[in-house]
Structures are given as C-alpha cells and as structure tokens.
Design an enzyme around this catalytic site. Structure first.
Site, PDB file in Angstrom:
ATOM      1  N   LYS A 268       0.878  -1.177   0.000  1.00  0.00           N
ATOM      2  CA  LYS A 268       0.000   0.000   0.000  1.00  0.00           C
ATOM      3  C   LYS A 268       0.913   1.223   0.000  1.00  0.00           C
ATOM      4  CE  LYS A 268      -3.927   1.695   2.813  1.00  0.00           C
ATOM      5  NZ  LYS A 268      -4.810   1.337   3.957  1.00  0.00           N
TER       6      LYS A 268
ATOM      7  N   SER B 297      -9.733   1.479   2.875  1.00  0.00           N
ATOM      8  CA  SER B 297      -8.852   2.290   2.078  1.00  0.00           C
ATOM      9  C   SER B 297      -7.819   1.483   1.296  1.00  0.00           C
ATOM     10  CB  SER B 297      -8.140   3.319   2.953  1.00  0.00           C
ATOM     11  OG  SER B 297      -7.358   2.667   3.909  1.00  0.00           O
TER      12      SER B 297
ATOM     13  N   SER C 174     -10.054  -0.824   7.071  1.00  0.00           N
ATOM     14  CA  SER C 174      -9.458  -0.682   5.747  1.00  0.00           C
ATOM     15  C   SER C 174      -8.790  -1.901   5.140  1.00  0.00           C
ATOM     16  CB  SER C 174      -8.459   0.478   5.754  1.00  0.00           C
ATOM     17  OG  SER C 174      -9.174   1.683   5.916  1.00  0.00           O
TER      18      SER C 174
END
Lengths: 453, 98
Positions: A60, A135, A159
């Site tokens: 990420k 997310s 997330s």
C-alpha cells in the site's frame, strides 16, 4: 502459474519454476491489468536481484520504501522518495518477498471505497463498475486479480477487512502492536494496525509469522512471542469452541443477502461441533461517532508535519477528505470543544472496548458480517462523506478495542463477493486462522477467480 | 450543528490550512453534517468512565540513549526531498521578526 504462496513454495521445492520466471510472470500480469483496475501507483521494474524462492508482493503506498516513490495516494507527496524503508518492508525483504510496486489506496488511508485517491479510483475485478472497498483498495485488488500473492495494507477502521470482503480475499487486521508501524504513514496512531491481504488463510498465517514482532523503532510494538501461525492451523477441535454472534451486527440494517451468506458459513462451524451463542455489544452504534472524533483528532496532528518544507508539496494540495478530517480533528481538540468531543469520544471508546472484554468471558471468538451493504458503484457515494463513514460501522469497534479480526470469503451474492469477520481477544490470531481455515476448507471460495470485465 | 465562517477561518489558522472561498463553502457544509452526527455521543452515559485509553497495554517503554547507526540518515539523505536547501540546511520562512 500458482494462485497462493503455499503453492508457490511447493513449486519452488519441486523445481516447477525458477524465481525469475515467477517474478517475471506476476510483473507482466500487473502491467497488463493496470489499465483496467488502476490498482498500482508505481509498478517497479524487476532488474533488482531476485532471491531464490522469491514471493511477489506489493505495498500500500503509505509504506515507506527506500528509493521508491511513496505518495500515500496524495498529491502532497507526489514527489516523495523515502530515504529509508519501513521495518516491515525490511523484514519481508529478508524473507524473500520481492516488491512489484506500490499500491493505490484512499489518500492517507482516508476512506472506505478507494475513491479518495488522488490517482483515480481502483476498480473491483469482480465487476469493474463497483468499488473494491477501501482504504486498502489497490491491495485487495492486486491479490484478487492475481497480480501478486500478498499485498501489505493497513486497517485503522476497517481498511483491510472492508476491501477483502468486497474482493473474495482474506484480510488480516492483527492485534494493535502485533506488527511494527514504523515507516508506515501514521493515520490514527492509537488504532493503526499493520496487516495484509492474501488469497487464503494459510498464506495469511505465513505472512504474519514474518511481519510480527517487537521493533525498537515502534514503542507500541508488543513483546508477546511471535508464533509460526501455520503450525497448528488445521488442529482446531471445533467442539471445544464457543462462537458468539453479536446481535447488533445482524440487525435489520444489514443487507439480508449478506446476513444469509454469513449465517451459512456459521452453519458449517455448527455442524463441525462449535457452540453458537447470541451475545450483545451494546455500545456498537456509537462506534462511528466515536471513531470520527478520535481519528480526525489524531490525524490532524500526524499530518501537521506535511508543510512542504522537508519533503512533499504544500498543504494546499490536500484532497477534500483530508481537509475535512483535519478540520474536524482540529475542532474536536480545540479549547471549548475538547471535553464535549474528544474526551467524550475517548470515554465512548473505553465502553466499546469493555463490551468486547465482557463478551470474551463467555465466548472464544465472534463472527459477524464485515459491511452492512454490498459494494456500491464507483461515484455513487463519493459526494456523501457521512455515508462513507457509516460503511465502517461493523469494522470500527474492533479498532477501538485494539483486538484482531480476520476477514474471510463468505460467498457471492449475484456474483459479487461477500465476506465475514472472525474477531478474537488480543493476540488470538492463531485461533482466528484456525476458525477461518475450517470455513475455507469447506467452501473453497478463493478458487472463484474474478472475470475482470 | 451550526458552525459559522469565523469559526472555520479560526480552524484554518489552527490547522495551518488556507482554503479558497469555494472550498471553504463546501467543507463548511460537510462539517456541519459530520459534527451534528458525532455530537450524538452526547447521548451516551459515560459517568465514571476514564477519558484516556491505553491502546497497547504497555507502560514506560524506554531504549538506551545511543544512536542506532545503521538506521541513521546522512545529511544528504535527510535533505534529499527538500524543496529548498541552503548550505546543507532546510530553508524555512523567517520565524523571528526584528
């Protein structure tokens, strides 16, 4: 080519392929799918040395990777190249995980759909018109689409579990402090949990065994011993297990198709001997309000460092969601409002955490849906921040308490994935994997690949 | 919950943000909705509940007061992303007025 880390390691041991062939394959696939999915922000080239038994991974884009662009999916850091790597990145590198690139996400991890990225939304590979969740949108999609075998991510309010449940993947949110946060952009310092997304439960257990552990650089990291979480993964005797179903997570607000799939999975465990008990987490409904005071408060402080002076661009480059959250946080912490907002939210947090403490006196784990609704269409919710916040209603309480949760596939509703979460007391990851494995062995949902159209 | 433009401007100052008028209007509207929602916490009976929370369960974590050399950055590395550098230092706005 293989679908899981376990298959990969077996393949290396039987010399089915070389690590160069493997990395080459996943690199090509990542590039091919990028246009349709927009899951990467940076695809790295693979001329770096490839270790033997290399495992393709991606991070990420809030993970600091030395020498590699790290944007946090924000314009503010569009030119930022960290001079150091996160502890977890270094650990994984040492364990032969080979980075294919940096993954798209909501900017600064603010979001539940992936639409708050300054680099465009990521698309759900099971239906390109739908959000993949957030997310950690790019992380879930990279694994679901077969671009990598594991993607690192973070879960501060859901997330990891949210996008995992929307993409038929396994998402682990470890106990707060189980994995070092050093070098990963801090959102809510008191809830950020460093986890990962994989296709299967065994893979998830394998990766945690490599990432977990005390870190000198992270004072909140735990000294509780790290296990080989794969060792006893098949050894659970379900007749000795009590599973709690929190009634607040199964009420009329939850899409009935989602409840149905989750209950089917619970039936599997019941048939194998587990005792199912209805329990209550009475303060559940205050979770979102509590979270959306505490999170903005902490992140308003964490993002104060971004002034464009030492790195990055100026603060006028923050996206709308970041600005909203910074303002809410600043408001909640300001004099005259601190007691009514921040202090009150902290009290609410204690009550939410106590709910779990009480319930774990009666049961070993909880099972519940991850979201109350199916993934919306891209663009549907982006102008309604509050609706976005409410998507985290079933995942937030776990973060407030700092306990671990594992999201595993629970099937499909009209070909769109649904997930369930297995929640346990602090440092109970081994048990979560064992329970998840029982569901996965029976259902094998991970074998159903996305159409990517 | 009503939040007026002066309050917003004050928050901008505290948060080191400077919004365009258009952005300020949009954000003000969002903020009113969100703050009204989170204000619902007022309904919760929290009498006797602590307003602090120890997330990690740990206490007084200390390390030796010695540098970990392998993890230190060189001056060059530390400056590598700076927008403006002068003689090996970050350039900043004037903070002391004479």
């Amino acid at each position: 080519m293989v679908d899981t880390i376990k298959e990969l390691l077996d393949g290396y041991n039987t010399k089915k392929f070389t690590s160069k062939e493997v990395i080459g394959y996943f690199h090509e696939k990542s590039k091919q799918l990028q246009q349709k999915l927009n899951h990467y922000i940076t695809i790295q080239n693979i001329d770096r040395e490839i270790p033997q038994q290399a495992i393709p991974i991606a991070y990420k884009d809030i993970y600091s990777t030395k020498g590699v662009l790290t944007t946090c999916a924000s314009k503010v850091l569009s030119n930022y190249i960290p001079p150091f790597s996160a502890t977890v990145v270094k650990k994984l590198e040492q364990a032969n995980f080979y980075s294919l690139g940096k993954l798209n996400c909501d900017a600064f991890a603010h979001g539940a759909t992936g639409e708050n990225s300054d680099y465009g939304a990521t698309h759900n590979p099971y239906d390109l018109s739908l959000v993949p969740g957030g997310s950690s949108s790019g992380s879930a999609v990279a694994v679901a689409s077969g671009s990598v075998l594991v993607a690192m991510a973070t879960d501060t309010g859901g997330s990891i579990r949210n996008p995992a449940s929307f993409t038929n993947t396994v998402g682990l949110k470890p106990t707060y402090g189980r994995v070092s946060r050093y070098g990963i952009n801090a959102m809510t310092s008191s809830t950020d949990s460093i986890g990962h997304i994989t296709k299967t439960v065994w893979d998830s257990a394998y990766v945690l065994s490599k990432t977990a552990g005390k870190d000198y650089h992270d004072a909140t990291s735990s000294t509780i011993p790290v296990l080989d979480y794969t060792l006893k993964i098949n050894d659970l005797d379900l007749s000795k297990i009590k599973i709690g179903l929190p009634k607040e997570y199964f009420n009329e607000n939850i899409d009935s198709d989602i409840s149905k799939k989750v209950k089917e999975a619970i039936e599997i465990l019941k048939k194998k001997g587990a005792e199912i008990i209805e329990v209550s987490l009475p303060n559940t409904d205050y979770g979102v309000a509590c979270y959306y005071v505490i999170t903005p408060s902490e992140l308003s402080s964490n993002l104060a460092r971004l002034t464009g002076l030492r790195y990055g661009l100026g603060r006028e480059n923050f996206g709308d969601e970041a600005v909203r959250r910074i303002m809410i946080g600043t408001f909640s912490l300001s004099s005259g409002y601190y007691d009514a907002f921040y202090a009150k939210a902290m009290q609410a947090r204690n009550l939410i955490a106590q709910d779990f403490d009480e319930v774990f006196k009666k049961v070993d784990v909880l099972i519940a849906p991850v979201t109350s609704l199916m993934p919306p269409k891209i663009g549907e919710q982006v102008n309604d921040p509050l609706k976005n916040y409410l998507m985290d209603a079933l995942t937030i309480p776990v973060n407030m308490a700092g306990i671990p949760a594992l999201s595993v596939p629970a099937g499909f509703v009209k070909n769109i994935p649904v997930g369930l979460q297995i929640i346990g007391p602090k440092f109970s990851e081994e048990l979560l994997f064992q329970v998840g494995k029982k569901i996965e062995d029976e259902t094998e949902y991970y074998k159903i690949r996305p159409a990517i159209k | 919950m009503k939040i007026d433009i002066d309050q917003i401007k004050k928050l901008e100052k505290l948060a080191n943000l400077s919004l365009t008028d258009e952005r300020r209007d949009k954000i003000t509207h969002n903020l009113q909705n969100i703050l009204s929602y989170v204000a619902s916490l007022q309904k919760l009976d929290t009498s006797g509940v602590s307003a602090t929370f120890n997330a990690s369960g740990l206490k007084n974590i200390a390390v030796e007061d010695e540098p970990v050399l392998e993890d230190s950055l060189t001056s060059e590395q530390a400056l590598s992303n700076a927008s403006e550098k002068v003689r090996g230092m970050f350039k900043t706005k004037k903070v002391i007025n004479k």
